[in-house]
Design a protein around this motif. Structure first.
Motif, PDB file in Angstrom:
ATOM      1  N   PRO A 194       0.831  -1.204   0.000  1.00  0.00           N
ATOM      2  CA  PRO A 194       0.000   0.000   0.000  1.00  0.00           C
ATOM      3  C   PRO A 194       0.869   1.258   0.000  1.00  0.00           C
ATOM      4  CG  PRO A 194      -0.089  -1.103   2.133  1.00  0.00           C
ATOM      5  CD  PRO A 194       0.687  -1.985   1.222  1.00  0.00           C
ATOM      6  N   PRO A 195       0.479   2.264  -0.789  1.00  0.00           N
ATOM      7  CA  PRO A 195       1.273   3.505  -0.805  1.00  0.00           C
ATOM      8  C   PRO A 195       1.171   4.231   0.526  1.00  0.00           C
ATOM      9  CG  PRO A 195      -0.718   3.763  -2.103  1.00  0.00           C
ATOM     10  CD  PRO A 195      -0.673   2.329  -1.665  1.00  0.00           C
ATOM     11  N   ILE A 196       2.260   4.854   0.920  1.00  0.00           N
ATOM     12  CA  ILE A 196       2.251   5.686   2.125  1.00  0.00           C
ATOM     13  C   ILE A 196       2.907   7.019   1.790  1.00  0.00           C
ATOM     14  CG2 ILE A 196       2.305   3.731   3.728  1.00  0.00           C
ATOM     15  CD1 ILE A 196       5.243   4.485   4.274  1.00  0.00           C
ATOM     16  N   THR A 197       2.576   8.016   2.554  1.00  0.00           N
ATOM     17  CA  THR A 197       3.181   9.332   2.380  1.00  0.00           C
ATOM     18  C   THR A 197       4.233   9.531   3.462  1.00  0.00           C
ATOM     19  OG1 THR A 197       1.154  10.199   1.429  1.00  0.00           O
ATOM     20  CG2 THR A 197       2.727  11.813   2.290  1.00  0.00           C
ATOM     21  N   VAL A 198       5.426   9.908   3.033  1.00  0.00           N
ATOM     22  CA  VAL A 198       6.551  10.169   3.929  1.00  0.00           C
ATOM     23  C   VAL A 198       6.865  11.653   3.810  1.00  0.00           C
ATOM     24  CG1 VAL A 198       8.945   9.596   4.429  1.00  0.00           C
ATOM     25  CG2 VAL A 198       7.415   7.839   3.541  1.00  0.00           C
ATOM     26  N   THR A 199       6.921  12.352   4.946  1.00  0.00           N
ATOM     27  CA  THR A 199       7.087  13.803   4.939  1.00  0.00           C
ATOM     28  C   THR A 199       8.340  14.231   5.699  1.00  0.00           C
ATOM     29  OG1 THR A 199       4.688  14.069   4.829  1.00  0.00           O
ATOM     30  CG2 THR A 199       5.955  15.983   5.550  1.00  0.00           C
ATOM     31  N   PHE A 200       9.042  15.183   5.131  1.00  0.00           N
ATOM     32  CA  PHE A 200      10.196  15.809   5.771  1.00  0.00           C
ATOM     33  C   PHE A 200       9.866  17.276   5.985  1.00  0.00           C
ATOM     34  CE2 PHE A 200      11.903  12.189   3.516  1.00  0.00           C
ATOM     35  CZ  PHE A 200      12.787  11.641   4.434  1.00  0.00           C
ATOM     36  N   SER A 201      10.177  17.798   7.183  1.00  0.00           N
ATOM     37  CA  SER A 201       9.882  19.197   7.505  1.00  0.00           C
ATOM     38  C   SER A 201      11.151  19.929   7.893  1.00  0.00           C
ATOM     39  CB  SER A 201       8.877  19.274   8.661  1.00  0.00           C
ATOM     40  OG  SER A 201       7.664  18.646   8.290  1.00  0.00           O
ATOM     41  N   ALA A 202      11.307  21.132   7.377  1.00  0.00           N
ATOM     42  CA  ALA A 202      12.473  21.965   7.687  1.00  0.00           C
ATOM     43  C   ALA A 202      12.123  22.963   8.783  1.00  0.00           C
ATOM     44  CB  ALA A 202      12.938  22.697   6.440  1.00  0.00           C
ATOM     45  N   SER A 203      13.032  23.105   9.745  1.00  0.00           N
ATOM     46  CA  SER A 203      12.851  24.132  10.776  1.00  0.00           C
ATOM     47  C   SER A 203      14.227  24.648  11.181  1.00  0.00           C
ATOM     48  CB  SER A 203      12.111  23.571  11.994  1.00  0.00           C
ATOM     49  OG  SER A 203      12.855  22.540  12.602  1.00  0.00           O
ATOM     50  N   GLY A 204      14.356  25.959  11.295  1.00  0.00           N
ATOM     51  CA  GLY A 204      15.631  26.562  11.639  1.00  0.00           C
ATOM     52  C   GLY A 204      16.532  26.785  10.441  1.00  0.00           C
ATOM     53  N   GLY A 205      16.039  26.514   9.253  1.00  0.00           N
ATOM     54  CA  GLY A 205      16.800  26.684   8.022  1.00  0.00           C
ATOM     55  C   GLY A 205      16.293  25.709   6.980  1.00  0.00           C
ATOM     56  N   ALA A 206      16.780  25.840   5.788  1.00  0.00           N
ATOM     57  CA  ALA A 206      16.335  24.988   4.672  1.00  0.00           C
ATOM     58  C   ALA A 206      17.057  23.637   4.696  1.00  0.00           C
ATOM     59  CB  ALA A 206      16.604  25.690   3.349  1.00  0.00           C
ATOM     60  N   ILE A 207      16.405  22.636   4.107  1.00  0.00           N
ATOM     61  CA  ILE A 207      17.012  21.332   3.858  1.00  0.00           C
ATOM     62  C   ILE A 207      17.142  21.200   2.343  1.00  0.00           C
ATOM     63  CG2 ILE A 207      16.702  18.827   3.981  1.00  0.00           C
ATOM     64  CD1 ILE A 207      15.026  19.284   6.539  1.00  0.00           C
ATOM     65  N   VAL A 208      18.347  20.895   1.871  1.00  0.00           N
ATOM     66  CA  VAL A 208      18.605  20.723   0.444  1.00  0.00           C
ATOM     67  C   VAL A 208      18.992  19.264   0.218  1.00  0.00           C
ATOM     68  CG1 VAL A 208      19.989  21.440  -1.526  1.00  0.00           C
ATOM     69  CG2 VAL A 208      19.368  23.107   0.241  1.00  0.00           C
ATOM     70  N   PHE A 209      18.346  18.628  -0.775  1.00  0.00           N
ATOM     71  CA  PHE A 209      18.661  17.234  -1.070  1.00  0.00           C
ATOM     72  C   PHE A 209      18.566  16.989  -2.571  1.00  0.00           C
ATOM     73  CE2 PHE A 209      14.093  17.227  -0.835  1.00  0.00           C
ATOM     74  CZ  PHE A 209      13.672  16.244  -1.725  1.00  0.00           C
ATOM     75  N   ASP A 210      19.231  15.925  -3.021  1.00  0.00           N
ATOM     76  CA  ASP A 210      19.134  15.563  -4.434  1.00  0.00           C
ATOM     77  C   ASP A 210      18.775  14.096  -4.652  1.00  0.00           C
ATOM     78  OD1 ASP A 210      21.578  14.377  -3.814  1.00  0.00           O
ATOM     79  OD2 ASP A 210      22.752  15.640  -5.142  1.00  0.00           O
ATOM     80  N   LYS A 211      18.720  13.312  -3.571  1.00  0.00           N
ATOM     81  CA  LYS A 211      18.309  11.914  -3.683  1.00  0.00           C
ATOM     82  C   LYS A 211      17.565  11.491  -2.422  1.00  0.00           C
ATOM     83  CE  LYS A 211      22.659  11.077  -5.891  1.00  0.00           C
ATOM     84  NZ  LYS A 211      23.018  12.395  -5.437  1.00  0.00           N
ATOM     85  N   ALA A 212      16.626  10.565  -2.595  1.00  0.00           N
ATOM     86  CA  ALA A 212      15.956   9.898  -1.475  1.00  0.00           C
ATOM     87  C   ALA A 212      16.367   8.435  -1.536  1.00  0.00           C
ATOM     88  CB  ALA A 212      14.442  10.044  -1.593  1.00  0.00           C
ATOM     89  N   VAL A 213      16.788   7.885  -0.393  1.00  0.00           N
ATOM     90  CA  VAL A 213      17.305   6.523  -0.332  1.00  0.00           C
ATOM     91  C   VAL A 213      16.523   5.739   0.715  1.00  0.00           C
ATOM     92  CG1 VAL A 213      19.344   5.092   0.088  1.00  0.00           C
ATOM     93  CG2 VAL A 213      19.610   7.370  -0.940  1.00  0.00           C
ATOM     94  N   LEU A 214      16.063   4.549   0.337  1.00  0.00           N
ATOM     95  CA  LEU A 214      15.358   3.666   1.262  1.00  0.00           C
ATOM     96  C   LEU A 214      16.351   2.647   1.803  1.00  0.00           C
ATOM     97  CD1 LEU A 214      12.614   2.940   2.528  1.00  0.00           C
ATOM     98  CD2 LEU A 214      12.229   1.417   0.575  1.00  0.00           C
ATOM     99  N   ILE A 215      16.454   2.588   3.133  1.00  0.00           N
ATOM    100  CA  ILE A 215      17.373   1.672   3.802  1.00  0.00           C
ATOM    101  C   ILE A 215      16.556   0.714   4.668  1.00  0.00           C
ATOM    102  CG2 ILE A 215      19.315   1.477   5.399  1.00  0.00           C
ATOM    103  CD1 ILE A 215      20.181   4.251   4.608  1.00  0.00           C
TER     104      ILE A 215
END
Length: 149
Positions: free
Chosen positions: A80-101
């Motif tokens: 089943p699909p799920i939603t995964v959320t990342f939240s920034a606080s205190g500054g920006a978050i910069v990313f170029d890849k998402a990795v599942l471990i």
């Protein structure tokens, strides 16, 4: 965007299927964000973790989709699909890849690489905002369209 399996993940699946190795813990999957460097199917866990972002509210997101089912119409097994959320606080978050471990924890350096998705370019989550992935994993044989809706 395309998702790429790590070679080690394919090996782990074959070990589980053919040699009765223990499968990963269903609660030990985490999605992490990385920035910079190259990641491909042969990259090591330590190289991936060296690129993991940090600070500004970043925390690994637990990926626990629950029990899947076989879809006869699509000839594939679907989690089943799920939603995964990342939240920034205190500054920006910069990313170029998402990795599942797999077999990992909210912090630490243990685990097994599973798959990754590269962004088309670096993505910024501005301070005070969130960014979500809807993650779904489908698996099937030669006749399956694992990407169909």
């Amino acid at each position: 965007m395309a998702v790429t399996l790590f070679n080690v993940a394919l090996g782990n699946m074959l070990e589980t299927y053919f040699n009765a190795a223990s499968p990963p813990s269903a609660t030990g999957f985490y999605l992490i964000l990385t920035n910079g460097g190259t990641i491909d199917a042969t990259t090591s866990l330590s190289a991936v973790l060296a690129q993991e972002v940090s600070g500004n509210g970043y925390a690994r997101a637990n990926y626990n989709p629950g029990t899947g089912a076989y879809d006869n119409g699509q000839s594939r097994y679907e989690l089943p699909p799920i939603t995964v959320t990342f939240s920034a606080s205190g500054g920006a978050i910069v990313f170029d890849k998402a990795v599942l471990i797999a077999n990992t924890a909210a912090t630490g350096t243990a685990g097994n690489l599973f798959c990754f998705q590269a962004q088309t370019s670096a993505t910024t989550i501005p301070d005070g905002t969130s960014y979500s992935f809807q993650a779904a994993i489908n698996a099937g044989g030669n006749n399956a369209d694992v990407n169909a809706a």
